[in-house]
Design an enzyme around this catalytic site. Structure first.
Site, PDB file in Angstrom:
ATOM      1  N   PHE A 122      37.509   1.345   5.686  1.00 21.97           N
ATOM      2  CA  PHE A 122      37.223   2.517   6.538  1.00 21.97           C
ATOM      3  C   PHE A 122      38.092   3.665   6.027  1.00 21.97           C
ATOM      4  O   PHE A 122      39.318   3.603   6.142  1.00 21.97           O
ATOM      5  CB  PHE A 122      37.583   2.126   7.967  1.00 21.97           C
ATOM      6  CG  PHE A 122      37.381   3.123   9.057  1.00 21.97           C
ATOM      7  CD1 PHE A 122      36.132   3.329   9.625  1.00 21.97           C
ATOM      8  CD2 PHE A 122      38.460   3.817   9.597  1.00 21.97           C
ATOM      9  CE1 PHE A 122      35.952   4.198  10.695  1.00 21.97           C
ATOM     10  CE2 PHE A 122      38.299   4.688  10.676  1.00 21.97           C
ATOM     11  CZ  PHE A 122      37.043   4.878  11.223  1.00 21.97           C
ATOM     12  N   LEU A 124      39.048   7.114   6.619  1.00 21.75           N
ATOM     13  CA  LEU A 124      39.094   8.297   7.498  1.00 21.75           C
ATOM     14  C   LEU A 124      40.337   9.144   7.191  1.00 21.75           C
ATOM     15  O   LEU A 124      40.242  10.341   6.928  1.00 21.75           O
ATOM     16  CB  LEU A 124      39.095   7.840   8.972  1.00 21.75           C
ATOM     17  CG  LEU A 124      39.246   8.922  10.043  1.00 21.75           C
ATOM     18  CD1 LEU A 124      37.999   9.796  10.118  1.00 21.75           C
ATOM     19  CD2 LEU A 124      39.498   8.307  11.435  1.00 21.75           C
ATOM     20  N   SER A 131      46.646  11.894  12.549  1.00 22.64           N
ATOM     21  CA  SER A 131      46.295  11.923  13.974  1.00 22.64           C
ATOM     22  C   SER A 131      45.191  12.938  14.240  1.00 22.64           C
ATOM     23  O   SER A 131      44.322  12.717  15.086  1.00 22.64           O
ATOM     24  CB  SER A 131      47.537  12.286  14.800  1.00 22.64           C
ATOM     25  OG  SER A 131      48.441  11.208  14.813  1.00 22.64           O
ATOM     26  N   ARG A 269      69.532 -24.306  19.956  1.00 25.11           N
ATOM     27  CA  ARG A 269      70.791 -23.684  19.550  1.00 25.11           C
ATOM     28  C   ARG A 269      71.848 -23.813  20.651  1.00 25.11           C
ATOM     29  O   ARG A 269      71.610 -23.395  21.787  1.00 25.11           O
ATOM     30  CB  ARG A 269      70.511 -22.197  19.241  1.00 25.11           C
ATOM     31  CG  ARG A 269      71.727 -21.336  19.079  1.00 25.11           C
ATOM     32  CD  ARG A 269      72.282 -21.414  17.701  1.00 25.11           C
ATOM     33  NE  ARG A 269      73.396 -20.484  17.530  1.00 25.11           N
ATOM     34  CZ  ARG A 269      74.350 -20.666  16.652  1.00 25.11           C
ATOM     35  NH1 ARG A 269      74.340 -21.721  15.848  1.00 25.11           N
ATOM     36  NH2 ARG A 269      75.318 -19.791  16.538  1.00 25.11           N
ATOM     37  N   GLN A 280      71.753 -17.136  31.467  1.00 20.73           N
ATOM     38  CA  GLN A 280      70.820 -16.254  32.165  1.00 20.73           C
ATOM     39  C   GLN A 280      70.463 -14.993  31.374  1.00 20.73           C
ATOM     40  O   GLN A 280      69.368 -14.455  31.531  1.00 20.73           O
ATOM     41  CB  GLN A 280      71.381 -15.889  33.542  1.00 20.73           C
ATOM     42  CG  GLN A 280      71.323 -17.090  34.489  1.00 20.73           C
ATOM     43  CD  GLN A 280      71.784 -16.773  35.884  1.00 20.73           C
ATOM     44  OE1 GLN A 280      72.527 -15.810  36.108  1.00 20.73           O
ATOM     45  NE2 GLN A 280      71.378 -17.586  36.838  1.00 20.73           N
ATOM     46  N   GLY A 341      72.321 -13.886  14.527  1.00 20.96           N
ATOM     47  CA  GLY A 341      72.426 -13.629  13.078  1.00 20.96           C
ATOM     48  C   GLY A 341      71.232 -14.187  12.319  1.00 20.96           C
ATOM     49  O   GLY A 341      70.744 -13.580  11.359  1.00 20.96           O
ATOM     50  N   GLU A 364      45.285   2.858  13.416  1.00 20.67           N
ATOM     51  CA  GLU A 364      44.180   2.952  14.388  1.00 20.67           C
ATOM     52  C   GLU A 364      44.584   3.818  15.589  1.00 20.67           C
ATOM     53  O   GLU A 364      44.150   3.590  16.718  1.00 20.67           O
ATOM     54  CB  GLU A 364      43.656   1.569  14.788  1.00 20.67           C
ATOM     55  CG  GLU A 364      43.090   0.842  13.565  1.00 20.67           C
ATOM     56  CD  GLU A 364      42.057  -0.221  13.858  1.00 20.67           C
ATOM     57  OE1 GLU A 364      41.420  -0.168  14.922  1.00 20.67           O
ATOM     58  OE2 GLU A 364      41.869  -1.099  12.984  1.00 20.67           O
ATOM     59  N   THR A 366      48.194   6.364  16.635  1.00 16.59           N
ATOM     60  CA  THR A 366      49.587   6.141  17.059  1.00 16.59           C
ATOM     61  C   THR A 366      49.657   5.985  18.585  1.00 16.59           C
ATOM     62  O   THR A 366      48.706   6.325  19.304  1.00 16.59           O
ATOM     63  CB  THR A 366      50.462   7.350  16.681  1.00 16.59           C
ATOM     64  OG1 THR A 366      49.917   8.510  17.348  1.00 16.59           O
ATOM     65  CG2 THR A 366      50.498   7.598  15.183  1.00 16.59           C
ATOM     66  N   SER A 367      50.817   5.540  19.059  1.00 14.05           N
ATOM     67  CA  SER A 367      51.015   5.445  20.515  1.00 14.05           C
ATOM     68  C   SER A 367      50.808   6.808  21.169  1.00 14.05           C
ATOM     69  O   SER A 367      50.250   6.909  22.272  1.00 14.05           O
ATOM     70  CB  SER A 367      52.425   4.933  20.826  1.00 14.05           C
ATOM     71  OG  SER A 367      52.547   3.588  20.431  1.00 14.05           O
TER      72      SER A 367
HETATM   73  N1  COS Z   1      33.419   7.710  21.729  1.00 14.14           N
HETATM   74  C1  COS Z   1      32.382   8.569  21.535  1.00 14.14           C
HETATM   75  N2  COS Z   1      32.560   9.902  21.300  1.00 14.14           N
HETATM   76  C2  COS Z   1      33.830  10.355  21.297  1.00 14.14           C
HETATM   77  C3  COS Z   1      34.947   9.518  21.505  1.00 14.14           C
HETATM   78  C4  COS Z   1      34.700   8.127  21.731  1.00 14.14           C
HETATM   79  N3  COS Z   1      35.700   7.273  21.919  1.00 14.14           N
HETATM   80  N4  COS Z   1      36.069  10.256  21.439  1.00 14.14           N
HETATM   81  C5  COS Z   1      35.678  11.527  21.198  1.00 14.14           C
HETATM   82  N5  COS Z   1      34.319  11.587  21.121  1.00 14.14           N
HETATM   83  C6  COS Z   1      33.490  12.789  20.919  1.00 14.14           C
HETATM   84  C7  COS Z   1      33.783  13.798  21.995  1.00 14.14           C
HETATM   85  O1  COS Z   1      32.982  13.560  23.147  1.00 14.14           O
HETATM   86  C8  COS Z   1      33.409  15.108  21.339  1.00 14.14           C
HETATM   87  O2  COS Z   1      32.004  15.276  21.380  1.00 14.14           O
HETATM   88  P1  COS Z   1      31.337  16.743  21.588  1.00 14.14           P
HETATM   89  O3  COS Z   1      31.750  17.531  20.385  1.00 14.14           O
HETATM   90  O4  COS Z   1      29.883  16.462  21.642  1.00 14.14           O
HETATM   91  O5  COS Z   1      31.913  17.287  22.845  1.00 14.14           O
HETATM   92  C9  COS Z   1      33.815  14.871  19.880  1.00 14.14           C
HETATM   93  O6  COS Z   1      33.853  13.437  19.704  1.00 14.14           O
HETATM   94  C10 COS Z   1      35.171  15.457  19.557  1.00 14.14           C
HETATM   95  O7  COS Z   1      36.130  14.876  20.421  1.00 14.14           O
HETATM   96  P2  COS Z   1      37.510  15.583  20.795  1.00 14.14           P
HETATM   97  O8  COS Z   1      37.224  17.001  21.200  1.00 14.14           O
HETATM   98  O9  COS Z   1      38.225  14.717  21.781  1.00 14.14           O
HETATM   99  O10 COS Z   1      38.251  15.589  19.369  1.00 14.14           O
HETATM  100  P3  COS Z   1      39.723  16.063  18.955  1.00 14.14           P
HETATM  101  O11 COS Z   1      39.672  16.639  17.598  1.00 14.14           O
HETATM  102  O12 COS Z   1      40.322  16.877  20.033  1.00 14.14           O
HETATM  103  O13 COS Z   1      40.607  14.718  18.782  1.00 14.14           O
HETATM  104  C11 COS Z   1      41.577  12.582  18.897  1.00 14.14           C
HETATM  105  C12 COS Z   1      40.434  13.552  19.285  1.00 14.14           C
HETATM  106  C13 COS Z   1      42.938  13.191  18.758  1.00 14.14           C
HETATM  107  C14 COS Z   1      41.604  11.594  20.029  1.00 14.14           C
HETATM  108  C15 COS Z   1      41.125  11.892  17.576  1.00 14.14           C
HETATM  109  O14 COS Z   1      41.254  12.805  16.515  1.00 14.14           O
HETATM  110  C16 COS Z   1      41.864  10.616  17.254  1.00 14.14           C
HETATM  111  O15 COS Z   1      41.563   9.548  17.795  1.00 14.14           O
HETATM  112  N6  COS Z   1      42.850  10.699  16.331  1.00 14.14           N
HETATM  113  C17 COS Z   1      43.505   9.537  15.811  1.00 14.14           C
HETATM  114  C18 COS Z   1      42.749   9.034  14.639  1.00 14.14           C
HETATM  115  C19 COS Z   1      43.112   7.647  14.296  1.00 14.14           C
HETATM  116  O16 COS Z   1      43.101   6.749  15.113  1.00 14.14           O
HETATM  117  N7  COS Z   1      43.433   7.453  13.044  1.00 14.14           N
HETATM  118  C20 COS Z   1      43.713   6.176  12.518  1.00 14.14           C
HETATM  119  C21 COS Z   1      42.950   6.022  11.278  1.00 14.14           C
HETATM  120  S1  COS Z   1      42.008   4.614  11.207  1.00 14.14           S
HETATM  121  S2  COS Z   1      43.264   3.211  10.680  1.00 14.14           S
END
Ligand code: COS
Length: 383
Positions: A122, A124, A131, A269, A280, A341, A364, A366-367
């Site tokens: 994947f 992305l 983020s 241990r 405790q 240790g 996937e 961050t917190s």
């Molecule tokens: N399911 C379906 N649609 C979703 C969704 C979900 N879980 N989350 C968001 N959407 C849709 C929204 O409804 C919105 O749609 P419209 O444009 O039609 O209104 C669109 O996607 C954009 O969403 P949003 O405005 O919330 O996007 P942002 O750019 O503000 O950011 C975050 C959203 C920050 C939550 C997102 O960028 C994110 O999850 N970032 C972390 C990425 C990540 O996990 N990276 C790890 C890499 S993979 S190992």
């Protein structure tokens, strides 16, 4: 339930035995060599583990979320590098196709993903889009019946082994943010696609990540996921919803393993003439870890059931990812403390888990991103 109770029970027991007898004895070797042995990967394929979440009609086990999480709890009971080998095929590498692929794309790729014949990855994250996943700079420009991809993807799990990438790229370069991002199914080995060198990481040796670079990489128009432009960001988010729940389940499994090991060590241990489990302050750590792992298991199962019932679990999946990844960090820290240790010395394996689990709070989402998703959904729901 996709499986009847007896088949599910057999599958869970089979995975439990496989983890105990085949994987646990190899943990130190995998950490040392940075490789999961090929026979283990073959055996995981034979058990159907690459195809857990792929529908049966495409050769997978077709597990629902509850069943998948039950297996993830088991796979969590050993070094996360093993789970990582199947992780992208089960989660982020396959689910985009399952959710939004065309029938042709499903038929072409899902059977091979399910069998483990190809590793699906994947793509992305980018150097400037972590983020802020909507800030994609990679472009895919239409040219006749092809698209030409340019850009760099970063920290891509299983990229060195991947046969197929779900790549997110901007088809509309004029657009900003999440709109104009599309997803493509790009096979490894196509001209213009190259890999960086493997990242040297803090932990999870045996699981590999690297850059994926596109330099005028031409793919056919049929590589566009679902055949629709501009849907890529939503596909990514939907895919991550299930992926985040799976990670939460894996963290729960690891916590349970560490608690078991800590308890066994504390009962054996001796200090001040008696097992340290009788003290405790040690009991406090054991009890806190046990309570948190139990809460984690309950919330993961509850969310999986809701998802199987067709509910939108975006908020709950983020709650699970946030709680369980932070929880396993605390449990690993207490495990080091209980071992004393020995917890800091490689031979006992506890320090390795301590490093391994640190990643879960990062990938996937961050917190901090999970908190943002949860709070945003709360506000949206209330307004
Ligand atoms: N399911 C379906 N649609 C979703 C969704 C979900 N879980 N989350 C968001 N959407 C849709 C929204 O409804 C919105 O749609 P419209 O444009 O039609 O209104 C669109 O996607 C954009 O969403 P949003 O405005 O919330 O996007 P942002 O750019 O503000 O950011 C975050 C959203 C920050 C939550 C997102 O960028 C994110 O999850 N970032 C972390 C990425 C990540 O996990 N990276 C790890 C890499 S993979 S190992």
């Amino acid at each position: 339930m996709a499986l009847d109770n007896e088949s599910l029970d057999q599958l869970i027991k089979g995975v439990r035995r496989f983890v105990k007898e085949r994987l646990v004895p190899l943990e130190a070797q995998v950490a040392e060599t940075d490789e999961v042995p090929s026979e283990i990967i073959r055996e995981m394929g034979e058990m159907g583990l690459f195809g857990m979440s792929v529908p049966e009609q495409y050769g997978g086990l077709g597990l629902n979320a509850e069943e998948e999480m039950a297996i993830a709890f088991e796979m969590g009971q050993t070094s996360p590098a093993f789970r990582s080998k199947i992780g992208t095929n089960v989660g982020i590498g396959s689910q985009g196709i399952v959710l939004d692929g065309t029938e042709e794309q499903k038929e072409k790729y899902l059977p091979k993903i399910a069998s483990g014949e190809i590793i699906a990855s994947f793509a992305l994250t980018e150097p400037d889009a972590g983020s802020d996943a909507g800030a994609q700079k990679t472009t895919a420009i239409r040219d006749g019946d092809s698209y030409i991809l340019n850009g760099t993807k970063r920290f891509i799990t299983n990229a060195p082994e991947a046969g197929l990438f779900t790549v997110f790229a901007r088809t509309d370069p004029q657009s900003k943010g999440t709109k104009g991002v599309s997803a493509f199914l790009v096979e490894s080995g196509v001209p213009g696609l190259s890999l960086g060198k493997n990242d040297v990481k803090m932990g999870q040796r045996g699981a590999h990540t690297c850059d994926v670079i596109f330099d005028d990489c031409r793919v056919p128009a049929s590589a566009l996921l679902g055949g629709v432009e501009g849907q890529g960001f939503k596909t990514a988010m939907k895919t991550l919803d299930r992926g985040r729940l799976h990670i939460a389940a894996v963290c729960t499994g690891i916590a349970e393993r560490l608690i078991r090991d800590s308890l066994a060590y504390a009962m054996e241990r001796k200090q001040f003439g008696r097992p340290i489990a009788e003290f405790q302050l040690i009991q406090d750590m054991l009890a806190q870890s046990r309570t948190e792992a139990y809460a984690a298991r309950c919330m993961v199962m509850e969310t999986a059931k809701k998802r199987d019932a067709g509910e939108n679990v975006s908020t709950e999946a983020s709650c699970c990812k946030l709680f369980c990844t932070e929880m396993v960090g605390r449990v690993a820290d207490r495990a080091v403390q209980i071992y004393g240790g020995a917890g800091y010395v490689a031979e006992y394996g506890i320090e390795r888990f301590y490093r391994d689990v640190r990643l879960f709070r990062l990938y996937e989402g961050t917190s901090e991103i999970q908190k943002l998703v949860i709070a945003r959904n709360m506000i949206r729901g209330a307004s």
